[in-house]
Design an enzyme around this catalytic site. Sequence first.
Site, PDB file in Angstrom:
ATOM      1  N   CYS A  93      -7.236  -1.293   8.454  1.00 21.29           N
ATOM      2  CA  CYS A  93      -6.029  -1.482   7.995  1.00 21.29           C
ATOM      3  C   CYS A  93      -5.505  -0.065   7.676  1.00 21.29           C
ATOM      4  O   CYS A  93      -4.532   0.446   7.731  1.00 21.29           O
ATOM      5  CB  CYS A  93      -6.023  -2.290   6.743  1.00 21.29           C
ATOM      6  SG  CYS A  93      -6.178  -4.035   6.987  1.00 21.29           S
ATOM      7  N   GLU A 151       0.634  -1.191  -0.004  1.00 21.75           N
ATOM      8  CA  GLU A 151      -0.072   0.020   0.018  1.00 21.75           C
ATOM      9  C   GLU A 151       0.894   1.377  -0.080  1.00 21.75           C
ATOM     10  O   GLU A 151       1.880   1.441   0.697  1.00 21.75           O
ATOM     11  CB  GLU A 151      -0.868  -0.241   1.232  1.00 21.75           C
ATOM     12  CG  GLU A 151      -1.820  -1.155   1.282  1.00 21.75           C
ATOM     13  CD  GLU A 151      -2.948  -0.916   0.224  1.00 21.75           C
ATOM     14  OE1 GLU A 151      -3.414  -0.027  -0.189  1.00 21.75           O
ATOM     15  OE2 GLU A 151      -3.692  -2.170   0.252  1.00 21.75           O
TER      16      GLU A 151
END
Length: 209
Positions: free
Chosen positions: A149, A85
């Site tokens: 998350c 990410e």
Amino acid sequence: MEQPRKAVVVTGFGPFGEHTVNASWIAVQELEKLGLGDSVDLHVYEIPVEYKTVQRLIPALWEKHSPQLVVHVGVSGMATTVTLEKCGHNKGYKGLDNCRFCPGSQCCVEDGPESIDSIIDMDAVCKRVTTLGLDVTVTISQDAGRYLCDFTYYTSLYQSHGRSAFVHVPPLGKPYNADQLGRALRAIIEEMLDLLEQSEDKLSYRHKH
């Protein structure tokens, strides 16, 4: 002269929803068995899927370990690859956590920037890990999903001025087993540390001249 040991903190998440066994924590425990070599002190933590705990725990981990790098690992039911990410987002947190709670403001940090990028070049990490020929596919994402998350990642990036990373793993067996995930995490984190070191060498080189 011996190099000082570097502290690296890696977190996985506890169970939530249909994830009664959270692949992220299993993967982190596998990584712990493998270690990150003699020059790195690896500290692993299982984070409960609770907004308030995250808000308290992340700053505490930075304070306790002064880590070189913090890597958060989470599971995504939609993922079929190991996903790096690039950034965390501040707003849009409507999903309830394990305590049936969500932030009233629906954001991580009041008045914080909309999103924060990791200082680690995830494209470079992805390319490097891919050339290692692991039996795991690594991809890049810019949307960590607006749940715990993403919330954890943003909180950590805010705290660390970008010295954090987030890795999403698929559920166990879809398609990777624990051992494969652990090895992939080790390779990814080693490349991240390498890149951080290179960029710091460049900085200190500039300052000396």
